[in-house]
Motif scaffolding. Structure first.
Motif, PDB file in Angstrom:
ATOM      1  N   SER A 506       0.876  -1.318   0.081  1.00  0.00           N
ATOM      2  CA  SER A 506      -0.057   0.057  -0.026  1.00  0.00           C
ATOM      3  C   SER A 506       0.703   1.200  -0.147  1.00  0.00           C
ATOM      4  N   THR A 571      -7.910  -6.108  -1.805  1.00  0.00           N
ATOM      5  CA  THR A 571      -8.961  -5.230  -2.034  1.00  0.00           C
ATOM      6  C   THR A 571      -9.130  -5.407  -3.604  1.00  0.00           C
ATOM      7  N   GLN A 591      -9.988  -9.191   4.075  1.00  0.00           N
ATOM      8  CA  GLN A 591      -8.858  -8.727   4.877  1.00  0.00           C
ATOM      9  C   GLN A 591      -8.829  -9.553   6.292  1.00  0.00           C
ATOM     10  N   LYS A 619      -3.459  -3.340   5.300  1.00  0.00           N
ATOM     11  CA  LYS A 619      -4.919  -3.704   4.837  1.00  0.00           C
ATOM     12  C   LYS A 619      -5.483  -4.555   5.692  1.00  0.00           C
ATOM     13  N   PHE A 644      -6.191   1.815   6.558  1.00  0.00           N
ATOM     14  CA  PHE A 644      -7.182   0.833   6.155  1.00  0.00           C
ATOM     15  C   PHE A 644      -8.481   1.361   7.003  1.00  0.00           C
ATOM     16  N   PHE A 676      -8.821   3.983   1.487  1.00  0.00           N
ATOM     17  CA  PHE A 676      -9.383   2.426   1.163  1.00  0.00           C
ATOM     18  C   PHE A 676     -10.886   2.922   1.857  1.00  0.00           C
ATOM     19  N   HIS A 678     -13.578   0.749   3.476  1.00  0.00           N
ATOM     20  CA  HIS A 678     -13.764  -0.468   4.354  1.00  0.00           C
ATOM     21  C   HIS A 678     -15.074  -0.952   4.482  1.00  0.00           C
TER      22      HIS A 678
END
Length: 869
Positions: A506, A571, A591, A619, A644, A676, A678
Motif C-alpha cells: 500500500s 482489496t 482482509q 490492509k 485501512f 481505502f 472498508h
C-alpha cells in the motif's frame, strides 16, 4: 517561587507559579545539569531497565527463566545512541520465573486423532494409533481425508506429533475439506517441524567430511542423491552457517557516510554471525539506473477520482501504477509506481521506485576477485538512508572486472533509490575463507565448509533447509478453512525467501515477502498457541486475504531471517487484472479483521532483511495486539503500512532495542498515504471512505535506545491515533505531526529523556477540527529547548494548530520555550493557548520511576494528578 516536587501517596504533585516565570528557570530540583545533558542519569537507566524485566514478568508470568535470560542479556548489552545508551548492566533474571514452559494440550475423546512418530513410525505397516504411529504428517492427512468421505462434515480430526524432528520434504497443504483439524504435540513433548534435509552419514552411503585437497581448513561433504537442488542455508549442530561473503564483518567502528555505525563486527577468524548485524562497512561507487519517466514502457497509471477521502489536507485519491518499474513485484503494481506518489519525497517521476544498476569495483575493494564465475552471486546493500536493506541477483553477463551489475532484486523495499550505501557480496567460491562459512557447489553437489578446528562432528548434525513453507491453509471467504488449530509445535529451518515473491502492499515504505513457514489464506477461527518459530531463514507466519477469528498467542519467534507475523488484506477496484488484490475497495471484507495477537515473544527478527518487524500490518483492521514482548530488531517492532479501517488496539506491550540498524523510525511506525473504503453505508448509499476508526495505544512500555525518532512514529498521512497512558523512554521526540498527518492525540503519557528539539515536532497545517492534541503529558528533555515548534502556516484562531495544555515539562535548567510563527510561550499563554502547562528542572529519578510504575499497572493507587498554583 521554587517548584516543590514531592510524592504524596502515589500522587505526584507539582506546585509552581505561572505567569511572569513562564519560559524562565523557576527553581531547582534533583539532577540539574548545566543547560543540557548528553544522557539520562545513570540511576534512571539502571532503574528503567530493571523495570522492563518486572513489566515482562507481569504481562507474561508463565515465561521460563531461559526467556528472561535472553531478555536480560539484551537489556544489559552495551550499545545505543549516546543519549540512550545502556549505562547500567544490572538487570537480573527474576528469581520467581518458572523453570520451564511446557504447555500440555488435551486430546479430546470426541476427536479422531492420528499419531505421527518420525523416529519409530511407519506409513506402510501402522494404523496411526499411539501404539502404532505413522511416520509422516502427509500420510496421516491422506488417511483423514479418506475417512472424512463417509463422516460428518463437522467431525473433528487431529494429527498428534511425537517428540523429535519431523523433516518435511514438501509443504503440508490444507484446504476447506481439512477444516476442524488440530496439529499438536503430545503431552508437552518437544516437537520440531523442519524444512531441512538431514544429511545421513555412514551406512551404505559411506558419507563423511573430507579435507579439501588444496585449501587448508576447508572440508567437503558430498550430498549427491539427496534431492538437493540448491543449498541456500546450512545448519551444523543446529547452528546457522553463513554463505561465503566479503567482507566477513565490519572492519571499523567509524560511522558510515549516513552517520550510522556498522553492526556486526568480524570476530577473529570467523565470519560475522547474522545475529550481530548486517556486517559490512564497505562502501563503493554506485551506478545509477536509467531514470523512470512519466511515460514508462509497459506501464499504466490508475487514479480513482471518486470516491475520495474527505478528511485531511492530502492523500485524498487512491492511485497506483501497474507495470513499469514495478515489474519485479508480485503483483507488478503499487503506490510507488504511480504518478500520484508523494509524501516525504520528491514529486513524480522522481518518487517512482527504482534501484541502482550496479557498483564500480576494483581489486582494493574486493581483493579476492576477479571471480571465476558470478553465477548465483548475491549483493546485499543498504538504502542510502538506512531505511531498508536490499538483496540483488548479480547479472553475470553484464558484469566484469570493473563493475558488478545488478539483476532482479531490491523489491524487499517499496521506495527504492538511485544509490545504496554499504554492501557485501555473497555466494562466491573465492570468498570461502573464514570459520563457519560455506559454499554450495552445484556442479559437484558438494558442501564446502570452513573449520579451523577440524571436521565438523559426526552424524545427524548437518541439515540443509530446502522447504519454504511447512504448513499452508488456503480457502476463501465463501469456503474458508475453519477451525484449524496449531498447538505446541516448533517450526524451524525453512529456506531463504528474500529473492522470492514480494508485494508493494500500500502507501507505506515497506515491501513484504509473501512466503512464510505457516501461511493462512481464507481462514476462520484459526488458533496458533504455544508454538515456537526458530532459526527460520524466511518469515514465520503470513496471513493473507479473508481471516476472521485469528488467534496467535503464547508463542515464541526468534532468530528469523524476516518478519515474525504479517497480516495482509486484499482489496479490489478499478485496476488491471495483473494488479490482483489491489484497489480502493475493501468492502468485500477480504482482509484479516478482528485478529488477536497476545502474550507472544519475539527477538532477533530481520537477520537477513532489515526492513522487517515482529508485526507487519497492511490492509487489516480491528486487531488486538496485547501483552507481547518484542526486542532486538533492525527496524520497527510493529509496522502499520496503512490506516485501512483502523479500530486496532495495542495494549500492554513491551518493545525495546528496536531500530538497531536503521533510522527514521520508532519502535512503533505507521503510514496512511493511500485511502481505502472498508465498508458501505446503506442508509446514505455511500462508501465509508473518509476517517478511519481510531487506533488506540495504551499501557505500552517502549524503550528507544537506538535510532528511534519517536516511540510512536506516525509517519506520512497517519491519522486517528489515540495514544495514552504509555511509558516512552529515550527517542528523539514525542508526538510526530508532519507530512499531512492529523487527528492524533497523545495524552497522559510519560516521555522520559527525549534527545530532540521537542515533545511535539513537525507540525503541518490541518483542517479546522482535525488538529492533533498533546495534553496532560509528562515530558523530560535532555536539553533546555523548545518543547514544541510550529510553522507559520497553522492558525491558532482557526484551530489548525496542535492543541496543547496541562503538560509537565522538565529540562536540565527548567527553561523551555515554544515558537508559533515567532510568538513566544508567554504570548501563546495570553491568547489562552497551552494553558496549564508547567515547567521545572529535572525531577528526582524515584518520582519518574514511580510514575512509570503506575502507568504500567505495577503499583495500585489513585492516578497521577497535577496540581498547579
Amino acid at each position: 517561587m521554587r517548584p516543590k516536587l514531592r510524592l504524596i501517596g502515589a500522587v505526584l504533585v507539582l506546585v509552581l507559579t505561572l505567569a511572569a516565570t513562564m519560559g524562565r528557570r523557576v527553581g531547582e530540583a534533583a539532577n540539574v545539569r548545566g543547560d543540557a545533558a548528553d544522557k539520562a542519569p545513570r540511576e534512571f537507566d539502571c532503574a528503567i531497565r530493571k523495570l522492563a524485566v518486572e513489566f515482562a514478568l507481569k504481562i507474561q508470568p508463565f515465561r521460563p527463566k531461559s526467556f528472561f535470560q535472553e531478555l536480560v542479556k539484551e537489556l544489559n548489552t552495551p550499545g545505543g545512541l549516546p543519549d540512550g545508551e545502556m549505562q547500567c548492566p544490572e538487570a537480573e533474571v527474576p528469581k520467581d520465573a518458572p523453570a520451564s514452559f511446557q504447555p500440555r494440550f488435551e486430546i479430546p475423546t470426541k476427536r479422531r486423532s492420528y499419531f505421527v512418530d518420525a523416529n519409530g513410525g511407519s506409513d506402510k505397516d501402522n494404523d496411526g494409533s499411539i501404539e502404532k504411529p505413522f511416520a509422516t504428517a502427509a500420510h496421516a492427512l491422506d488417511v483423514i481425508r479418506s475417512v472424512r468421505m463417509t463422516a460428518s462434515e463437522d467431525a473433528m480430526y487431529g494429527i498428534v506429533f511425537r517428540q523429535g524432528r519431523h523433516y518435511f520434504r514438501d509443504t503440508l497443504q490444507l484446504g476447506p475439506r481439512d477444516s476442524h483439524l488440530t496439529l499438536q504435540n503430545y503431552n508437552g513433548e518437544e516437537v520440531w517441524l523442519s524444512g531441512a534435509i538431514a544429511v545421513p552419514f555412514g551406512g551404505k552411503s559411506n558419507r563423511t567430511w573430507q579435507q579439501h585437497p588444496t585449501q587448508a581448513n576447508v572440508w567437503t561433504l558430498d550430498v549427491a542423491g539427496l534431492g538437493i537442488r540448491e543449498a541456500t542455508g546450512l545448519r551444523i549442530n543446529g547452528e546457522r552457517a553463513v554463505r561465503a561473503r566479503y567482507p566477513n564483518g565490519c572492519t571499523s567502528d567509524a560511522p558510515l557516510p549516513s552517520g550510522y555505525h556498522c553492526k556486526g563486527k568480524q570476530q577473529g577468524a570467523a565470519v560475522v554471525d547474522p545475529r550481530d548485524g548486517f556486517g559490512s562497512n564497505l562502501v563503493g561507487t554506485w551506478i545509477e539506473p536509467e531514470q523512470p519517466t512519466k511515460h514508462q514502457a509497459n506501464w499504466r497509471q490508475i487514479t480513482v477520482e471518486s470516491p475520495q477521502r474527505e478528511v485531511g489536507t492530502a492523500y485524498h485519491e487512491y492511485q497506483i501504477g501497474v507495470g513499469g518499474t514495478c515489474r519485479d513485484y508480485d503483483p507488478p503494481a503499487g503506490y510507488w509506481c504511480g504518478l500520484g506518489c508523494w509524501g516525504g519525497t520528491r514529486p513524480p517521476p522522481r518518487c517512482l521506485v527504482r534501484f541502482p544498476a550496479g557498483i564500480e569495483i576494483n581489486s582494493e575493494m574486493l581483493p579476492n576477485g576477479p571471480y571465476k564465475s558470478l553465477d548465483g552471486a548475491i549483493v546485499h546493500a543498504w538504502h542510502k538512508d538506512h531505511w531498508a536493506s536490499w538483496a540483488f541477483e548479480v547479472d553475470a553477463a553484464k558484469s566484469n572486472a570493473s563493475h558488478i551489475m545488478l539483476g532482479r532484486g531490491g523489491f524487499q523495499d517499496a521506495r527504492g533509490g538511485n544509490t545504496g550505501e554499504a554492501f557485501f557480496v555473497e555466494n562466491l567460491r573465492e570468498e570461502l575463507d573464514a570459520d563457519n562459512e560455506f559454499f554450495w557447489d552445484a556442479k559437484t553437489q558438494q558442501i564446502l565448509y570452513v573449520s579451523s578446528a577440524g571436521a565438523p562432528s559426526a552424524p545427524g548434525t548437518v541439515e540443509i533447509p530446502t522447504v519454504r513453507t511447512l504448513v499452508e491453509a488456503t480457502g476463501d471467504q465463501a469456503n474458508p478453512v475453519t477451525d484449524l488449530h496449531i498447538l505446541g509445535l516448533g517450526f524451524r529451518d525453512t529456506r531463504l525467501t528474500y529473492l522470492d515473491n514480494h508485494t508493494m502492499v500500500s502507501g507505506g515504505d515497506w515491501g513484504l515477502s509473501t512466503l512464510a513457514a505457516v501461511m493462512l489464506r481464507g481462514t476462520r477461527d484459526t488458533k496458533v498457541d504455544s508454538c515456537v518459530f526458530e532459526n527460520l531463514d524466511g518469515n514465520a507466519i503470513h496471513v493473507r486475504g479473508f481471516a476472521r477469528g485469528l488467534l496467535i498467542q503464547n508463542s515464541d519467534f526468534h532468530l528469523l531471517g524476516g518478519n515474525a507475523i504479517s497480516l495482509l488484506g486484499e482489496t479490489e477496484g478499478e485496476t488491471l487484472p495483473s494488479a490482483w488484490g489491489m484497489g480502493w475497495n475493501g468492502t468485500a471484507g477480504n482482509q484479516p479483521r478482528g485478529s488477536v495477537l497476545r502474550n507472544n515473544v519475539g527477538y532477533g527478527c530481520g537477520l537477513f532483511m532489515k526492513q522487517t518487524s515482529f508485526l507487519f500490518h497492511g490492509k487489516a483492521m480491528e486487531s488486538l495486539v496485547q501483552n507481547n514482548v518484542f526486542f532486538r530488531a533492525p527496524r520497527a517492532g510493529i509496522n502499520l503500512n496503512d490506516g485501512f479501517g483502523g479500530a486496532n488496539v495495542f495494549e500492554g506491550n513491551l518493545l525495546f532495542n528496536t531500530v538497531k540498524e536503521t533510522g527514521d523510525h520508532g519502535p512503533f511506525n505507521a503510514w496512511d498515504r493511500q485511502p481505502f473504503a472498508h465498508s458501505f453505508d446503506a442508509a446514505t448509499g455511500r462508501y465509508v471512505f473518509s476517517k478511519k476508526a481510531a487506533d488506540e495505544l495504551r499501557g505500552n512500555f517502549m524503550l528507544g535506545s537506538y535510532y528511534s525518532q519517536e516511540a510512536v512514529d506516525t509517519d506520512d498521512g497517519s491519522q486517528g491515533f489515540n495514544t495514552h497512558h504509555n511509558v516512552f523512554v529515550y527517542a528523539e521526540n514525542g508526538l510526530k505531526t508532519d507530512f499531512f498527518g492529523h487527528s492524533n492525540s497523545h495524552h497522559d503519557n510519560l516521555y522520559a529523556y527525549l534527545r530532540g528539539k521537542g515533545a511535539v515536532a513537525g507540525q503541518d497545517v490541518t483542517q479546522a477540527g482535525e488538529q492533533d492534541q498533546f495534553l496532560g503529558n509528562t515530558v523530560i528533555m535532555l536539553r533546555d529547548d523548545a518543547y514544541v515548534e510550529f510553522p507559520c502556516g497553522c492558525k491558532l484562531e482557526e484551530n489548525t494548530c496542535t492543541r496543547l495544555g496541562n503538560n509537565r515539562i522538565f529540562t536540565p535548567q527548567g527553561t523551555t520555550s515554544a515558537q508559533a510563527c515567532g510568538m513566544s510561550m508567554p504570548d501563546l499563554v495570553r491568547l489562552g493557548y497551552d494553558s496549564g502547562t508547567a515547567y521545572a528542572s529535572w525531577p528526582a529519578v524515584s518520582a519518574v520511576i514511580d510514575q512509570a510504575r503506575q502507568l504500567l499497572g505495577l503499583d495500585d493507587g489513585p492516578s497521577i494528578e497535577l496540581a498547579i498554583k
